[in-house]
Design an enzyme around this catalytic site. Structure first.
Site, PDB file in Angstrom:
ATOM      1  N   HIS A   1       0.842  -1.346  -0.105  1.00 42.01           N
ATOM      2  CA  HIS A   1      -0.130   0.025   0.091  1.00 42.01           C
ATOM      3  C   HIS A   1       0.890   1.298  -0.126  1.00 42.01           C
ATOM      4  O   HIS A   1       1.594   1.643   0.833  1.00 42.01           O
ATOM      5  CB  HIS A   1      -0.996  -0.011   1.256  1.00 42.01           C
ATOM      6  CG  HIS A   1      -1.979   0.886   1.004  1.00 42.01           C
ATOM      7  ND1 HIS A   1      -3.357   0.475   0.591  1.00 42.01           N
ATOM      8  CD2 HIS A   1      -2.275   2.299   1.493  1.00 42.01           C
ATOM      9  CE1 HIS A   1      -4.193   1.482   0.558  1.00 42.01           C
ATOM     10  NE2 HIS A   1      -3.525   2.667   0.729  1.00 42.01           N
TER      11      HIS A   1
ATOM     12  N   ASP B   1       0.382   5.455  -1.148  1.00 38.21           N
ATOM     13  CA  ASP B   1      -0.993   6.552  -1.719  1.00 38.21           C
ATOM     14  C   ASP B   1      -0.080   7.685  -2.515  1.00 38.21           C
ATOM     15  O   ASP B   1      -0.644   8.652  -2.442  1.00 38.21           O
ATOM     16  CB  ASP B   1      -1.622   7.242  -0.524  1.00 38.21           C
ATOM     17  CG  ASP B   1      -2.700   6.285   0.043  1.00 38.21           C
ATOM     18  OD1 ASP B   1      -3.729   5.997  -0.961  1.00 38.21           O
ATOM     19  OD2 ASP B   1      -2.579   5.719   1.253  1.00 38.21           O
TER      20      ASP B   1
ATOM     21  N   HIS C   1     -13.392   1.890   2.914  1.00 39.45           N
ATOM     22  CA  HIS C   1     -12.294   2.930   3.575  1.00 39.45           C
ATOM     23  C   HIS C   1     -13.103   3.220   4.738  1.00 39.45           C
ATOM     24  O   HIS C   1     -13.457   2.215   5.519  1.00 39.45           O
ATOM     25  CB  HIS C   1     -11.851   4.146   2.600  1.00 39.45           C
ATOM     26  CG  HIS C   1     -10.952   4.815   3.108  1.00 39.45           C
ATOM     27  ND1 HIS C   1     -10.912   6.039   3.714  1.00 39.45           N
ATOM     28  CD2 HIS C   1      -9.795   4.496   3.206  1.00 39.45           C
ATOM     29  CE1 HIS C   1     -10.029   6.295   4.075  1.00 39.45           C
ATOM     30  NE2 HIS C   1      -8.919   5.610   3.880  1.00 39.45           N
TER      31      HIS C   1
ATOM     32  N   HIS D   1      -9.034  -1.871   6.904  1.00 36.89           N
ATOM     33  CA  HIS D   1     -10.057  -0.837   6.841  1.00 36.89           C
ATOM     34  C   HIS D   1     -11.776  -1.208   7.324  1.00 36.89           C
ATOM     35  O   HIS D   1     -12.496  -0.439   7.726  1.00 36.89           O
ATOM     36  CB  HIS D   1     -10.470   0.084   5.779  1.00 36.89           C
ATOM     37  CG  HIS D   1      -9.315   1.117   5.533  1.00 36.89           C
ATOM     38  ND1 HIS D   1      -9.337   2.290   6.331  1.00 36.89           N
ATOM     39  CD2 HIS D   1      -8.354   1.466   4.609  1.00 36.89           C
ATOM     40  CE1 HIS D   1      -8.377   2.939   6.059  1.00 36.89           C
ATOM     41  NE2 HIS D   1      -7.475   2.404   4.877  1.00 36.89           N
TER      42      HIS D   1
ATOM     43  N   HIS E   1      -2.814  -3.197   4.498  1.00 36.99           N
ATOM     44  CA  HIS E   1      -2.049  -2.198   5.476  1.00 36.99           C
ATOM     45  C   HIS E   1      -2.582  -2.288   6.653  1.00 36.99           C
ATOM     46  O   HIS E   1      -3.435  -1.250   6.977  1.00 36.99           O
ATOM     47  CB  HIS E   1      -1.934  -0.763   4.904  1.00 36.99           C
ATOM     48  CG  HIS E   1      -3.168  -0.017   4.293  1.00 36.99           C
ATOM     49  ND1 HIS E   1      -3.985  -0.652   3.634  1.00 36.99           N
ATOM     50  CD2 HIS E   1      -3.569   1.105   4.580  1.00 36.99           C
ATOM     51  CE1 HIS E   1      -5.046   0.428   3.230  1.00 36.99           C
ATOM     52  NE2 HIS E   1      -4.724   1.358   4.296  1.00 36.99           N
TER      53      HIS E   1
ATOM     54  N   ASP F   1       2.131   2.099   4.073  1.00 36.52           N
ATOM     55  CA  ASP F   1       1.049   3.282   3.932  1.00 36.52           C
ATOM     56  C   ASP F   1       1.734   4.333   3.542  1.00 36.52           C
ATOM     57  O   ASP F   1       1.427   5.522   4.080  1.00 36.52           O
ATOM     58  CB  ASP F   1       0.285   3.163   5.194  1.00 36.52           C
ATOM     59  CG  ASP F   1      -1.128   3.699   5.185  1.00 36.52           C
ATOM     60  OD1 ASP F   1      -1.283   4.014   3.666  1.00 36.52           O
ATOM     61  OD2 ASP F   1      -1.846   3.836   6.023  1.00 36.52           O
TER      62      ASP F   1
END
Ligand SMILES: *[C@@H]1O[C@H](CO)[C@@H](O)[C@H](O)[C@H]1NC(C)=O
Ligand SMILES: *[C@@H]1O[C@H](CO)[C@@H](O)[C@H](O)[C@H]1NC(C)=O
Ligand SMILES: *[C@@H]1O[C@H](CO)[C@@H](O)[C@H](O)[C@H]1NC(C)=O
Length: 409
Positions: free
Chosen positions: A68, A70, A203, A244, A265, A334
């Site tokens: 993961h 972003d 999420h 999540h 993650h 992450d």
């Protein structure tokens, strides 16, 4: 005074050889002292260095697969996805001090494969989440394409190996949030067609068919339609990501999935009691499922406080290894999705520090190869082999009453 003479002579001889001896011994002591003065710091230094050097050597052979990152969200947030006039080859530390990723640092960190997160906020749910999701898919595919000297688009375990054999960073896509399919199995299939290879079921918001970890628990876990979403993901071969989601959603997923699942993650709740982490009883379900938990480095999930360091992250690896075994562990740092990262693990260049810490704790090369690559490759291969893409697609629509939102026509 023969005796005296003798004595004198002897004494003279003894005295002379003593002097030589003293000089010799003195020189030896001095040499030894100098040797110690030089060697000890080198030895200490090379002890510290050896773990890091060994870590780097191991990672040259078995580059990290991370679950993961972003970075694509940073592009949207900071640059409105305008990347044509910046260079991702540059060290972007100065330009974007809050970002954790650039090409030089990915290389230094020995990243071999990255699942790039296609993320959009929950405030777009039931509004324009699908459009925003498609824009993020476009963003990720564009930067992979534009920097094809570095990245290689990948959708399978074999693609990862081929990209690495070609010296490229295998680049996969994970859709971070079921809100991006707007409760549509057809939309799910289209994200797959565009290259997504995992979807995080939620999420930080419940979807009409699955509960998130931190909200209203409005569905009591996974609904019947949610079970269809998982079955359809299994059928087409897209990994089910249960980072999540709520504990009940996790349990419901384990009861229906035919493929191993991932936590892209998340970390161990035993060490930090946070809903984003995984409790021991559910880690046992993960073991039965033969899935993988890719450890999140976010300080708040590592220590449940705003500070953390490499030691603290290594503790999560040690803990889960001792609880269920090394076969179910991986990395899901992450980076670029969080605001606080551990001392020693500041950005994507720092994975070798964590591997060095695990070496220090006695982890073997075989174990490290499993957590850097083999475990994720096993999960992906298994998901590929249980996929049944030639079986009929599920054409079920979610009931109109469960998606009665003003933006839906
Ligand atoms: C990139 O272009 C945009 C406008 O198209 C401009 O606002 C921005 O400053 C440019 N960035 C760089 C790094 O040149
Ligand atoms: C949670 O419930 C509140 C109040 O009913 C609602 O406003 C909010 O949108 C819900 N959030 C989620 C993520 O479902
Ligand atoms: C991490 O912090 C702890 C204290 O919280 C300390 O004992 C440990 O030595 C630190 N580790 C490193 C690698 O600095």
């Amino acid at each position: 005074m023969p005796n005296d003479d003798k004595y004198r002579i002897d004494s003279g001889r003894v005295s002379k050889s003593n002097k030589t001896l003293f000089i010799f011994v003195g020189a030896l002591i001095l040499a030894a002292a100098i040797a110690v003065a030089i060697a000890v710091p080198i030895a200490l230094n090379s002890n510290v260095k050896t773990n890091l050097e060994t870590a780097n050597e191991i990672l040259d052979k078995y580059p990290i697969i991370d679950g993961h990152n972003d970075w694509a969200w940073q592009f949207r947030d900071n640059l409105q996805n305008v990347i044509n006039n910046i260079s991702l080859w540059d060290d972007l530390t100065e330009v974007y001090p809050d970002s954790h990723t650039d090409i030089p640092r990915l290389k230094k960190g020995k990243v071999g494969a990255q699942f790039w997160a296609c993320f959009v906020h929950c405030n777009s749910a039931h509004k324009d989440a699908v459009r925003q999701g498609l824009e993020q898919m476009d963003m990720i595919r564009r930067f992979i394409e534009a920097y094809s000297d570095t990245f290689q688009f990948a959708t399978t375990a074999k693609d990862i190996e081929d990209a690495n054999a070609a010296g490229k960073i295998a680049s996969l896509i994970g859709v971070e949030g079921g809100h991006m399919i707007d409760s549509s199995l057809a939309a799910l299939r289209m994200y797959y067609a565009l290259g997504a290879r995992y979807m995080t079921l939620t999420h930080s918001c419940d979807t009409p068919w699955a509960d998130a970890s931190n909200r209203n628990y409005s569905n009591g876990g996974l609904t019947d339609f949610g079970k269809r979403v998982v079955a359809e993901m299994n059928r087409i071969g897209i990994l089910v990501d249960i980072s999540h989601v709520s504990d009940q959603t996790m349990k419901d997923v384990f009861s229906v999935t035919t493929a191993p699942v991932i936590y892209s993650h998340s970390s161990a709740r035993h060490l930090c009691d946070h809903v984003r982490n995984v409790p021991d009883d559910i880690l046992q379900l993960l073991k039965e499922n033969n899935g993988i938990i890719m450890i999140n480095f976010y300080n708040d999930y590592v220590t449940c406080s705003t500070t953390a360091n490499t030691t603290d992250v290594a503790d999560h690896f040690d803990y889960i290894k001792s609880l269920i075994g090394v076969e179910y562990l991986g990395f899901g740092a992450d980076y670029d999705g969080v605001t606080r990262v551990p001392t020693g693990l500041e950005d994507v260049s720092t994975y070798p520090n964590l591997v060095a810490e695990l070496l220090k704790r006695g982890w073997t090369e075989d174990e490290l190869r499993m957590i850097t690559r083999d475990n994720l490759l096993r999960v992906l291969r298994k998901a590929e082999s249980v996929a049944r893409p030639s079986n009929d697609p599920d054409e079920t629509w979610i009931s109109a009453s469960s998606v009665n939102y003003p933006c839906r026509t």
